[in-house]
Design a protein around this motif. Structure first.
Motif, PDB file in Angstrom:
ATOM      1  N   ALA A  19      -7.009   6.315   5.698  1.00 53.04           N
ATOM      2  CA  ALA A  19      -5.826   7.163   5.496  1.00 53.04           C
ATOM      3  C   ALA A  19      -6.196   8.613   5.792  1.00 53.04           C
ATOM      4  CB  ALA A  19      -5.320   7.032   4.061  1.00 53.04           C
ATOM      5  N   ASP A  20      -5.599   9.162   6.854  1.00 53.01           N
ATOM      6  CA  ASP A  20      -5.761  10.598   7.115  1.00 53.01           C
ATOM      7  C   ASP A  20      -5.193  11.376   5.932  1.00 53.01           C
ATOM      8  OD1 ASP A  20      -6.775  10.202   9.644  1.00 53.01           O
ATOM      9  OD2 ASP A  20      -4.993  10.910  10.716  1.00 53.01           O
ATOM     10  N   GLU A  21      -5.866  12.434   5.526  1.00 53.22           N
ATOM     11  CA  GLU A  21      -5.345  13.179   4.365  1.00 53.22           C
ATOM     12  C   GLU A  21      -3.997  13.859   4.660  1.00 53.22           C
ATOM     13  OE1 GLU A  21      -7.913  17.317   4.893  1.00 53.22           O
ATOM     14  OE2 GLU A  21      -7.714  16.419   2.922  1.00 53.22           O
ATOM     15  N   THR A  22      -3.781  14.210   5.953  1.00 58.33           N
ATOM     16  CA  THR A  22      -2.495  14.750   6.413  1.00 58.33           C
ATOM     17  C   THR A  22      -2.201  16.154   5.877  1.00 58.33           C
ATOM     18  OG1 THR A  22      -1.705  12.447   6.414  1.00 58.33           O
ATOM     19  CG2 THR A  22      -0.110  14.137   6.944  1.00 58.33           C
ATOM     20  N   ARG A  23      -2.994  17.096   6.395  1.00 64.04           N
ATOM     21  CA  ARG A  23      -2.755  18.509   6.107  1.00 64.04           C
ATOM     22  C   ARG A  23      -1.447  18.938   6.755  1.00 64.04           C
ATOM     23  NH1 ARG A  23      -3.937  22.102   3.147  1.00 64.04           N
ATOM     24  NH2 ARG A  23      -4.718  23.685   4.551  1.00 64.04           N
ATOM     25  N   PRO A  24      -0.692  19.871   6.195  1.00 68.90           N
ATOM     26  CA  PRO A  24      -1.046  20.611   4.982  1.00 68.90           C
ATOM     27  C   PRO A  24      -0.472  20.031   3.678  1.00 68.90           C
ATOM     28  CG  PRO A  24       0.774  21.694   6.045  1.00 68.90           C
ATOM     29  CD  PRO A  24       0.446  20.492   6.912  1.00 68.90           C
ATOM     30  N   TRP A  25       0.475  19.113   3.776  1.00 71.61           N
ATOM     31  CA  TRP A  25       1.162  18.714   2.544  1.00 71.61           C
ATOM     32  C   TRP A  25       0.431  17.581   1.820  1.00 71.61           C
ATOM     33  CZ3 TRP A  25       4.849  15.720  -0.280  1.00 71.61           C
ATOM     34  CH2 TRP A  25       5.663  16.474  -1.137  1.00 71.61           C
ATOM     35  N   LEU A  26      -0.558  16.995   2.514  1.00 72.35           N
ATOM     36  CA  LEU A  26      -1.441  15.981   1.917  1.00 72.35           C
ATOM     37  C   LEU A  26      -0.718  14.680   1.530  1.00 72.35           C
ATOM     38  CD1 LEU A  26      -3.619  18.420  -0.229  1.00 72.35           C
ATOM     39  CD2 LEU A  26      -4.165  17.486   2.015  1.00 72.35           C
ATOM     40  N   GLN A  27       0.222  14.275   2.371  1.00 70.72           N
ATOM     41  CA  GLN A  27       0.909  12.994   2.114  1.00 70.72           C
ATOM     42  C   GLN A  27      -0.085  11.842   2.114  1.00 70.72           C
ATOM     43  OE1 GLN A  27       2.073  15.319   4.217  1.00 70.72           O
ATOM     44  NE2 GLN A  27       4.294  15.336   4.347  1.00 70.72           N
ATOM     45  N   GLY A  28      -1.153  11.961   2.938  1.00 68.86           N
ATOM     46  CA  GLY A  28      -2.135  10.875   3.034  1.00 68.86           C
ATOM     47  C   GLY A  28      -2.965  10.742   1.778  1.00 68.86           C
ATOM     48  N   SER A  29      -3.491  11.864   1.299  1.00 69.43           N
ATOM     49  CA  SER A  29      -4.372  11.778   0.129  1.00 69.43           C
ATOM     50  C   SER A  29      -3.573  11.635  -1.164  1.00 69.43           C
ATOM     51  CB  SER A  29      -5.291  12.999   0.049  1.00 69.43           C
ATOM     52  OG  SER A  29      -4.552  14.185   0.169  1.00 69.43           O
ATOM     53  N   ARG A  30      -2.455  12.368  -1.257  1.00 70.04           N
ATOM     54  CA  ARG A  30      -1.728  12.351  -2.531  1.00 70.04           C
ATOM     55  C   ARG A  30      -0.848  11.105  -2.682  1.00 70.04           C
ATOM     56  NH1 ARG A  30       1.700  15.349  -3.983  1.00 70.04           N
ATOM     57  NH2 ARG A  30       2.586  16.122  -2.052  1.00 70.04           N
ATOM     58  N   LEU A  31      -0.332  10.590  -1.543  1.00 72.26           N
ATOM     59  CA  LEU A  31       0.653   9.498  -1.635  1.00 72.26           C
ATOM     60  C   LEU A  31       0.121   8.163  -1.095  1.00 72.26           C
ATOM     61  CD1 LEU A  31       3.778  11.546  -0.433  1.00 72.26           C
ATOM     62  CD2 LEU A  31       2.869  11.342  -2.750  1.00 72.26           C
ATOM     63  N   THR A  32      -0.409   8.183   0.155  1.00 71.51           N
ATOM     64  CA  THR A  32      -0.841   6.912   0.757  1.00 71.51           C
ATOM     65  C   THR A  32      -2.042   6.334   0.008  1.00 71.51           C
ATOM     66  OG1 THR A  32       0.026   7.559   2.890  1.00 71.51           O
ATOM     67  CG2 THR A  32      -1.686   5.857   2.901  1.00 71.51           C
ATOM     68  N   ALA A  33      -3.038   7.184  -0.243  1.00 68.22           N
ATOM     69  CA  ALA A  33      -4.233   6.683  -0.955  1.00 68.22           C
ATOM     70  C   ALA A  33      -3.821   6.182  -2.338  1.00 68.22           C
ATOM     71  CB  ALA A  33      -5.269   7.794  -1.060  1.00 68.22           C
ATOM     72  N   TRP A  34      -2.911   6.885  -2.978  1.00 67.40           N
ATOM     73  CA  TRP A  34      -2.427   6.505  -4.315  1.00 67.40           C
ATOM     74  C   TRP A  34      -1.672   5.179  -4.256  1.00 67.40           C
ATOM     75  CZ3 TRP A  34       2.709   6.310  -6.285  1.00 67.40           C
ATOM     76  CH2 TRP A  34       2.803   6.259  -7.679  1.00 67.40           C
ATOM     77  N   GLU A  35      -0.760   5.078  -3.282  1.00 63.98           N
ATOM     78  CA  GLU A  35       0.052   3.859  -3.167  1.00 63.98           C
ATOM     79  C   GLU A  35      -0.807   2.639  -2.883  1.00 63.98           C
ATOM     80  OE1 GLU A  35       3.694   4.799  -0.606  1.00 63.98           O
ATOM     81  OE2 GLU A  35       3.865   2.625  -0.805  1.00 63.98           O
ATOM     82  N   LEU A  36      -1.735   2.782  -1.930  1.00 67.83           N
ATOM     83  CA  LEU A  36      -2.557   1.621  -1.551  1.00 67.83           C
ATOM     84  C   LEU A  36      -3.494   1.239  -2.694  1.00 67.83           C
ATOM     85  CD1 LEU A  36      -3.319   2.302   2.235  1.00 67.83           C
ATOM     86  CD2 LEU A  36      -1.638   0.757   1.237  1.00 67.83           C
ATOM     87  N   ALA A  37      -4.140   2.223  -3.286  1.00 68.10           N
ATOM     88  CA  ALA A  37      -5.083   1.930  -4.376  1.00 68.10           C
ATOM     89  C   ALA A  37      -4.342   1.259  -5.533  1.00 68.10           C
ATOM     90  CB  ALA A  37      -5.759   3.211  -4.833  1.00 68.10           C
ATOM     91  N   ARG A  38      -3.164   1.753  -5.839  1.00 66.39           N
ATOM     92  CA  ARG A  38      -2.365   1.208  -6.941  1.00 66.39           C
ATOM     93  C   ARG A  38      -1.998  -0.255  -6.694  1.00 66.39           C
ATOM     94  NH1 ARG A  38       1.439   4.378 -10.341  1.00 66.39           N
ATOM     95  NH2 ARG A  38       3.100   3.011 -10.951  1.00 66.39           N
ATOM     96  N   ASP A  39      -1.791  -0.605  -5.410  1.00 66.10           N
ATOM     97  CA  ASP A  39      -1.413  -1.981  -5.084  1.00 66.10           C
ATOM     98  C   ASP A  39      -2.621  -2.841  -4.707  1.00 66.10           C
ATOM     99  OD1 ASP A  39       1.172  -1.404  -5.683  1.00 66.10           O
ATOM    100  OD2 ASP A  39       1.770  -0.952  -3.631  1.00 66.10           O
TER     101      ASP A  39
END
Ligand code: MRU
Length: 354
Positions: free
Chosen positions: A197-217
């Motif tokens: 998951a790219d972290e996706t600067r500057p809003w960090l959708q990758g680190s804040r949302l994608t990493a969270w969503e995938l890890a949670r599931d």
């Protein structure tokens, strides 16, 4: 009605971004994830427009669905002789919230057409709520169908790793996700080694949302800086780059989160497949090519600061376009619920979208 969507049998659709309560819409505040899970309750179209503009809710399909619920809220509040004009004004306000994702305008056009057939304010309140729920349900169904098409196209019998950008999951859609839906399905069928998951600067959708969503599931995910994507591809670790889209034009050009274009160039250089996954509501056949797309530019503070902490000199000039355009000839497959357009161009796009 409390939950607008019904969970399909045997499918975990992920953490939803919105909950419809009939007289209000709740949005999971995506600005606060992953450290806080807070829901915002909105009961006016103005509130929904503000939430879209401020990125409480984001992701092309989720923006469209939220706006549709916003229109339903406007209908509930409309009264007097000018009830129809009042709802139409709310539609215009919602349309001004963000410019690039065509799903917003697609959903508002549908709602506006429904409105024309309503005879009274009460009728509009009922019919527009039903229409918004239908848009929501259809988006979830489209995501599930896209995952089927994408897996058939990937056609692998050995597990693969993929790289993705931004957040295209349940949080960005009516549930399950577009590109992340494909990753979810690869995992469900035992065909995923890992998602980068790219972290996706500057809003960090990758680190804040994608990493969270995938890890949670429970889906294997490795977070990387955007600038590590080339090194990951060069290492031979990933077989596909899979991304979503905010607008796809008639020739197959794709506007998506800033950084997508660089990934497509890198993928082509390394001989890695580049797949775009989006519902038909993201396809805009009225625009000939990517040059015609309005690219949103957001405030410089999104780069100068992270959560109000300074990351750059306060007065530095900033260029902050939040989407870029990937030309069709860098794309191997566009996957929608209608099927797959391989190596898209104007003629091939017409086979599914005319
Ligand atoms: O600025 P955002 O977070 O709304 O941008 C979202 C994206 O660019 C996504 O990749 C795209 O909307 C696809 S979401 C299924």
């Amino acid at each position: 009605m409390n939950q607008a969507i019904t969970q399909p049998a045997n499918r975990q659709i992920g953490t939803v971004a919105m909950r419809w309560h009939g007289s209000s819409l709740e949005l999971l505040d995506q600005r606060l994830l992953p450290d806080q899970e807070a829901w915002l309750r909105l009961d006016t179209a103005e509130g929904v427009a503000r939430a879209i503009r401020d990125m409480v809710v984001r992701g092309a399909p989720a923006i469209g669905i939220s706006a549709a619920y916003g229109v339903a809220l406007a209908a509930r509040g409309a009264s007097g002789d000018h009830w129809k004009d009042q709802i139409q004004q709310s539609i215009e306000l919602l349309a001004a919230s963000r410019p690039t994702a065509v799903n917003l305008f697609w959903a508002l056009k549908l709602m506006s057409e429904k409105l024309q057939h309503c005879g009274t304010a009460a009728d509009a309140a009922e019919q527009l709520a039903a229409a918004a729920i239908e848009i929501h349900q259809d988006d979830l169904a489209a995501n599930l169908a896209m995952a089927d098409h994408a897996l058939a196209h990937i056609n692998t019998d050995r597990p693969v790793s993929v790289l993705t950008h931004c957040n295209t999951g349940a949080l960005a859609t009516g549930g399950y996700g577009t590109a992340l839906g494909v990753i979810r399905r690869l995992h469900e069928t035992g065909l995923l080694v890992n998602a980068y998951a790219d972290e996706t600067r500057p809003w960090l959708q990758g680190s804040r949302l994608t990493a969270w969503e995938l890890a949670r599931d429970g889906i294997p995910v490795t977070l990387n800086a955007d600038s590590a994507a080339g090194a990951i591809m060069a290492s031979g670790k990933v077989s596909w780059v899979i991304v979503g889209a905010d607008r796809i034009t008639a020739n197959g050009d794709v506007a998506n989160k800033i950084g997508t274009y660089s990934l497509a160039v890198l993928a082509r250089y390394h001989g890695i497949g580049f797949m775009v996954v989006a519902p038909a509501s993201t396809v805009d056949m009225a625009l000939a090519c990517g040059d015609d797309i309005t690219i949103e530019e957001r405030e410089g503070s999104e780069l100068r600061q992270i959560r109000h902490l300074p990351m750059a000199p306060e007065s530095v000039e900033v260029f902050n376009p939040v989407f870029d355009v990937t030309p069709a000839d860098l794309i191997d497959a566009i996957v929608t619920e209608r099927g797959v357009v391989e190596r898209p161009d104007s003629e091939r796009m017409k086979t599914l979208f005319l």
